[in-house]
Scaffold this motif. Sequence first.
Motif, PDB file in Angstrom:
ATOM      1  N   ARG A  75      -6.171  -6.781  23.122  1.00  0.00           N
ATOM      2  CA  ARG A  75      -7.545  -7.052  22.762  1.00  0.00           C
ATOM      3  C   ARG A  75      -7.707  -6.726  21.183  1.00  0.00           C
ATOM      4  O   ARG A  75      -8.306  -7.627  20.542  1.00  0.00           O
ATOM      5  CB  ARG A  75      -8.476  -6.101  23.196  1.00  0.00           C
ATOM      6  N   VAL A  76      -6.943  -5.957  20.676  1.00  0.00           N
ATOM      7  CA  VAL A  76      -6.682  -5.719  19.122  1.00  0.00           C
ATOM      8  C   VAL A  76      -6.029  -6.886  18.653  1.00  0.00           C
ATOM      9  O   VAL A  76      -6.675  -7.556  17.449  1.00  0.00           O
ATOM     10  CB  VAL A  76      -5.917  -4.628  18.791  1.00  0.00           C
ATOM     11  N   ALA A  77      -5.056  -7.401  19.123  1.00  0.00           N
ATOM     12  CA  ALA A  77      -4.380  -8.773  18.724  1.00  0.00           C
ATOM     13  C   ALA A  77      -5.292  -9.972  18.661  1.00  0.00           C
ATOM     14  O   ALA A  77      -5.494 -10.731  17.767  1.00  0.00           O
ATOM     15  CB  ALA A  77      -3.158  -9.044  19.498  1.00  0.00           C
ATOM     16  N   GLU A  78      -6.170  -9.983  19.723  1.00  0.00           N
ATOM     17  CA  GLU A  78      -7.067 -10.931  19.964  1.00  0.00           C
ATOM     18  C   GLU A  78      -8.026 -10.993  18.623  1.00  0.00           C
ATOM     19  O   GLU A  78      -8.509 -12.061  18.017  1.00  0.00           O
ATOM     20  CB  GLU A  78      -7.806 -10.988  21.289  1.00  0.00           C
ATOM     21  N   ALA A  79      -8.624  -9.740  18.438  1.00  0.00           N
ATOM     22  CA  ALA A  79      -9.669  -9.765  17.205  1.00  0.00           C
ATOM     23  C   ALA A  79      -9.082 -10.103  15.967  1.00  0.00           C
ATOM     24  O   ALA A  79      -9.592 -10.470  15.317  1.00  0.00           O
ATOM     25  CB  ALA A  79     -10.247  -8.336  17.389  1.00  0.00           C
ATOM     26  N   LEU A  80      -7.756  -9.476  15.753  1.00  0.00           N
ATOM     27  CA  LEU A  80      -7.131  -9.792  14.492  1.00  0.00           C
ATOM     28  C   LEU A  80      -6.979 -11.402  14.284  1.00  0.00           C
ATOM     29  O   LEU A  80      -6.986 -12.111  13.023  1.00  0.00           O
ATOM     30  CB  LEU A  80      -5.623  -8.936  14.410  1.00  0.00           C
ATOM     31  N   ALA A  81      -6.428 -11.962  15.359  1.00  0.00           N
ATOM     32  CA  ALA A  81      -6.382 -13.442  15.282  1.00  0.00           C
ATOM     33  C   ALA A  81      -7.519 -14.218  14.862  1.00  0.00           C
ATOM     34  O   ALA A  81      -7.384 -15.422  14.309  1.00  0.00           O
ATOM     35  CB  ALA A  81      -5.731 -13.975  16.469  1.00  0.00           C
ATOM     36  N   VAL A  82      -8.704 -13.877  15.224  1.00  0.00           N
ATOM     37  CA  VAL A  82      -9.825 -14.377  14.932  1.00  0.00           C
ATOM     38  C   VAL A  82     -10.006 -14.538  13.223  1.00  0.00           C
ATOM     39  O   VAL A  82     -10.313 -15.542  12.700  1.00  0.00           O
ATOM     40  CB  VAL A  82     -11.248 -13.719  15.213  1.00  0.00           C
ATOM     41  N   HIS A  83      -9.394 -13.436  12.408  1.00  0.00           N
ATOM     42  CA  HIS A  83      -9.426 -13.652  11.181  1.00  0.00           C
ATOM     43  C   HIS A  83      -8.142 -14.052  10.439  1.00  0.00           C
ATOM     44  O   HIS A  83      -8.327 -14.804   9.274  1.00  0.00           O
ATOM     45  CB  HIS A  83      -9.559 -12.013  10.426  1.00  0.00           C
ATOM     46  N   GLN A  84      -7.197 -14.015  11.116  1.00  0.00           N
ATOM     47  CA  GLN A  84      -5.826 -14.661  10.920  1.00  0.00           C
ATOM     48  C   GLN A  84      -5.139 -15.307  11.815  1.00  0.00           C
ATOM     49  O   GLN A  84      -4.197 -14.995  12.649  1.00  0.00           O
ATOM     50  CB  GLN A  84      -4.812 -13.407  10.384  1.00  0.00           C
ATOM     51  N   PRO A  85      -5.612 -16.690  11.935  1.00  0.00           N
ATOM     52  CA  PRO A  85      -5.134 -17.357  13.048  1.00  0.00           C
ATOM     53  C   PRO A  85      -3.587 -17.670  13.428  1.00  0.00           C
ATOM     54  O   PRO A  85      -3.154 -17.965  14.321  1.00  0.00           O
ATOM     55  CB  PRO A  85      -5.736 -18.961  12.790  1.00  0.00           C
ATOM     56  N   ASP A  86      -2.878 -17.382  12.246  1.00  0.00           N
ATOM     57  CA  ASP A  86      -1.329 -17.603  12.257  1.00  0.00           C
ATOM     58  C   ASP A  86      -0.666 -16.070  12.552  1.00  0.00           C
ATOM     59  O   ASP A  86       0.546 -15.939  12.534  1.00  0.00           O
ATOM     60  CB  ASP A  86      -0.795 -17.942  10.978  1.00  0.00           C
TER      61      ASP A  86
END
Length: 253
Positions: free
Chosen positions: A34-45
Motif C-alpha cells: 500500500r505504501v509503495a502504491e501511494a509512493l508510485a503516484v508521486h514517482q511513477p518510476d
Amino acid sequence: MGFHRYVALGDSFTEGVGDPDPHRPNGLRGWADRVAEALAVHQPDLGYANLAVRGRKLGQILDQQLEPALAMRPDLVTVYAGANDIMRPQVDLDALVAAYDAGLGRIAATGARLLVWTAFDPGGSAIYRALRGRFALYNELVRESADRHGATVVDFWRMRDYRDWRYWDTDRMHMSTLGHQRMAVHVLDTLDVSHDLPLPTLPERETPGRAQRLAADLAWTRSFAVPWVHRRLTGRSSGDTVTPRHPDLGPFA
C-alpha cells in the motif's frame, strides 16, 4: 522528496501476512504494498522490493536480506525485526539489538531514509502480556539505536488504537487487512507523503457471550497455538518454504 528505490525488510509483518490477496505474490498484499502504491503516484518510476519472509528472526533478516537490499542502492528502507526473537523462551536483548544496530548503521551510511519499528505493546493481550517487560526493554534499545543512526521510529508501542482486536487477524498474531491499511496510513503520514488512502472503517464491535468466547479460544488453540508450539519444538518455521514476494527491485504493479 520523492523516493525512487524503496526496499522493505523484515518478517511476516512486512510480508503482509493477515492481508490476503490471491492476485499478488504469496497471496498477500500488506501495508508495504500500500505504501509503495501511494509512493508510485508521486514517482511513477518507483522501484520496489519486498524481501520480508514470515518467521524470520532478526539474525536471519540481517544475514539474508541486508546485502541484497544494499546492492539495490535504495533511498528508502523500512525494517521491522525482532518480534520472533522476543517470543522465544530465552533471548539476550542486548546482543540482539547490538547486531541490529550494526545492520542499521550500514543502511544509514548509504544516506537512505530509514524507518524502524518498535514492538507492539502486548499489555492488552492475555496471551502475550507476560512478555510486556521484554517488549518494553527491546523498544528502548531500538529507540537508542535509531537515535544513533538518524532513523525514524514508527512507534508501534504507542499506537493505542491497535488495542482494538478488529485490527488483528483471527490468528491473534498478525494484523488484519484493516490493520495493514491503518499501518500504511501511519507510515505515509510519517514520511509526509500526500495520499488518498483512508483510515479503515471498523465493523460494528461484537459482544460474544461466554460460550462463544470459549469456542473461539478453543478454535484458536487448535488452529494456531498448537501448530506454532509444534514448530518451535521441532525447529521449523512457517517461512521454511516461503520466498520473498518481490525479491528484485522493479516497478510497482
